[in-house]
Design a protein around this motif. Structure first.
Motif, PDB file in Angstrom:
ATOM      1  N   PRO A   1       0.816  -1.216   0.000  1.00 26.76           N
ATOM      2  CA  PRO A   1       0.000   0.000   0.000  1.00 26.76           C
ATOM      3  C   PRO A   1       0.849   1.266   0.000  1.00 26.76           C
ATOM      4  N   GLY A   2       0.224   2.385  -0.324  1.00 29.10           N
ATOM      5  CA  GLY A   2       0.864   3.685  -0.221  1.00 29.10           C
ATOM      6  C   GLY A   2       1.228   4.343  -1.526  1.00 29.10           C
ATOM      7  N   ARG A   3       1.451   3.550  -2.569  1.00 29.30           N
ATOM      8  CA  ARG A   3       1.838   4.063  -3.879  1.00 29.30           C
ATOM      9  C   ARG A   3       3.081   4.959  -3.799  1.00 29.30           C
ATOM     10  N   LYS A   4       4.139   4.388  -3.225  1.00 27.99           N
ATOM     11  CA  LYS A   4       5.426   5.063  -3.141  1.00 27.99           C
ATOM     12  C   LYS A   4       6.477   4.203  -3.844  1.00 27.99           C
ATOM     13  N   GLU A   5       7.754   4.519  -3.648  1.00 28.96           N
ATOM     14  CA  GLU A   5       8.824   3.821  -4.361  1.00 28.96           C
ATOM     15  C   GLU A   5       8.953   2.363  -3.927  1.00 28.96           C
ATOM     16  N   PRO A   6       9.587   1.526  -4.758  1.00 29.91           N
ATOM     17  CA  PRO A   6       9.809   0.123  -4.402  1.00 29.91           C
ATOM     18  C   PRO A   6      10.489  -0.018  -3.041  1.00 29.91           C
ATOM     19  N   GLY A   7      10.055  -1.030  -2.284  1.00 26.71           N
ATOM     20  CA  GLY A   7      10.611  -1.271  -0.964  1.00 26.71           C
ATOM     21  C   GLY A   7       9.802  -0.678   0.159  1.00 26.71           C
ATOM     22  N   THR A   8       8.757   0.087  -0.164  1.00 28.51           N
ATOM     23  CA  THR A   8       7.935   0.720   0.871  1.00 28.51           C
ATOM     24  C   THR A   8       6.628  -0.032   1.106  1.00 28.51           C
ATOM     25  N   GLY A   9       6.396  -1.094   0.340  1.00 30.39           N
ATOM     26  CA  GLY A   9       5.161  -1.852   0.474  1.00 30.39           C
ATOM     27  C   GLY A   9       5.414  -3.339   0.380  1.00 30.39           C
ATOM     28  N   GLU A  10       4.414  -4.070  -0.100  1.00 32.71           N
ATOM     29  CA  GLU A  10       4.449  -5.534  -0.062  1.00 32.71           C
ATOM     30  C   GLU A  10       4.976  -6.180  -1.339  1.00 32.71           C
ATOM     31  N   ILE A  11       5.154  -5.429  -2.411  1.00 34.71           N
ATOM     32  CA  ILE A  11       5.537  -6.014  -3.692  1.00 34.71           C
ATOM     33  C   ILE A  11       7.022  -6.351  -3.702  1.00 34.71           C
ATOM     34  N   ASN A  12       7.350  -7.551  -4.137  1.00 33.08           N
ATOM     35  CA  ASN A  12       8.754  -7.971  -4.267  1.00 33.08           C
ATOM     36  C   ASN A  12       9.275  -7.474  -5.615  1.00 33.08           C
ATOM     37  N   TYR A  13       9.702  -6.206  -5.627  1.00 27.93           N
ATOM     38  CA  TYR A  13      10.097  -5.601  -6.893  1.00 27.93           C
ATOM     39  C   TYR A  13      11.374  -6.202  -7.465  1.00 27.93           C
ATOM     40  N   SER A  14      12.250  -6.717  -6.629  1.00 27.52           N
ATOM     41  CA  SER A  14      13.456  -7.367  -7.156  1.00 27.52           C
ATOM     42  C   SER A  14      13.075  -8.537  -8.049  1.00 27.52           C
ATOM     43  N   ASN A  15      12.120  -9.347  -7.615  1.00 28.49           N
ATOM     44  CA  ASN A  15      11.682 -10.485  -8.419  1.00 28.49           C
ATOM     45  C   ASN A  15      10.905 -10.048  -9.650  1.00 28.49           C
ATOM     46  N   VAL A  16      10.028  -9.054  -9.475  1.00 25.80           N
ATOM     47  CA  VAL A  16       9.233  -8.581 -10.605  1.00 25.80           C
ATOM     48  C   VAL A  16      10.133  -7.993 -11.687  1.00 25.80           C
ATOM     49  N   PHE A  17      11.104  -7.160 -11.297  1.00 27.02           N
ATOM     50  CA  PHE A  17      12.011  -6.563 -12.275  1.00 27.02           C
ATOM     51  C   PHE A  17      12.904  -7.617 -12.921  1.00 27.02           C
ATOM     52  N   LYS A  18      13.303  -8.624 -12.163  1.00 25.33           N
ATOM     53  CA  LYS A  18      14.101  -9.716 -12.727  1.00 25.33           C
ATOM     54  C   LYS A  18      13.312 -10.406 -13.839  1.00 25.33           C
TER      55      LYS A  18
END
Length: 303
Positions: free
Chosen positions: A248-265
């Motif tokens: 939640p929050g709609r801020k930069e990667p690392g501030t919520g629940e999304i695993n952006y490292s995996n998604v970007f990979k």
């Protein structure tokens, strides 16, 4: 807005030097520009207003010095022709490219293409024509489109057919110029018609044009359906543009629940070379918050 007032303060002549368009701007990195990001992340104006308070040209120069290679600006259509030209020349000078701006006509959510009403279609087509000229000024290729609200007295199939027919009309305008409208499923409220990736995929197949593709906003898709990588895989051939925001929050990667490292990979391994728009706010205020945002992207950038 402050960024719009910048044009009046400095004028084109004092900002652009010579016929080559070379920029008379200091380096915010004091000659020590940061490494270029591997993925093509695109900030928006205002994201670094504290680090580069001089206006839009200074913000663009700061973005370039920090290693960003693109910009996105949803409200480009509302800018003056002079300001659009300034942005285009600055991007070219810095070796950056333009991400999306929004094809908007009135209130995009309420003026709905789901209705099939001719006046809404005419407004949409006219705005597509205007967008062609704006795209030329700023060097843009992609433009965001949203079909609007549900028309609750019509079956879903009829609404979908109406959207397909409207987007076909838009594609007829954009395709000859090599431009692409990217439709964005949204999560802002339950009255919006377009909410899911598979729904967008079906519309793309119906329009059947290289000028009609999907804008996959990771923030909205996490809220609406989750299962991000599997969903992208199923609809990948129609995805032309990606936007970012944690939840939640709609801020930069690392501030919520999304695993952006995996998604970007995953996105990197798919060979995606397009723009990835940073359509979110800053988690913390001021210069320190802007530095933290940049470091957050360094942390998840694919090496």
């Amino acid at each position: 807005m402050e960024r719009r007032g910048f044009i009046k303060k400095v004028g084109l002549g004092s900002t652009l030097l010579g016929v080559s368009g070379a920029m008379s701007m200091p380096s915010f990195a004091a000659g020590k520009a940061e490494p270029t990001f591997n993925m093509d992340f695109a900030p928006h104006f205002g994201m670094f207003r504290n680090s580069a308070p001089g206006g839009i040209v200074d913000e663009l120069k700061f973005m370039a010095d920090q290693g960003f290679r693109s910009l996105e600006d949803n409200g480009m259509l509302r800018r003056s022709e002079e300001e659009q030209a300034l942005i285009g020349k600055t991007l070219e000078s810095l070796g950056m490219r333009m991400g999306v701006f929004v094809i908007e006509g009135g209130d995009n959510w309420k003026v709905s293409l789901t209705t099939g009403r001719q006046e809404f279609i005419d407004t949409f087509v006219d705005t597509c024509k205007k967008s062609v000229e704006v795209a030329k000024r700023v060097g843009a290729k992609w433009m965001t489109v949203v079909p609007g609200y549900f028309e609750r007295n019509l079956p879903m199939g009829v609404q979908t057919g109406n959207v397909i027919e409207a987007f076909k009309r838009g594609a007829e305008v954009l395709e000859p110029h090599g431009l692409v409208m990217v439709m964005e499923p949204l999560s802002d409220n339950p009255d919006l018609f377009l909410r899911h990736a598979d729904q967008s995929y079906m519309i793309c197949k119906g329009v059947d044009s290289p000028a009609c593709k999907i804008l996959y906003d990771i923030y909205h898709m996490q809220r609406n359906e989750g299962n991000l990588i599997a969903t992208m895989e199923k609809t990948w051939e129609e995805i032309a543009y990606i936007q970012i925001g944690d939840n939640p929050g709609r801020k930069e990667p690392g501030t919520g629940e999304i695993n952006y490292s995996n998604v970007f990979k995953y996105i990197h391994e798919k060979g995606f070379k397009g723009v990835m728009g940073m359509e979110h706010g800053n988690a913390s205020p001021g210069v320190d918050g802007e530095k933290a945002l940049i470091q957050a992207y360094r942390k998840v950038d694919v090496v």
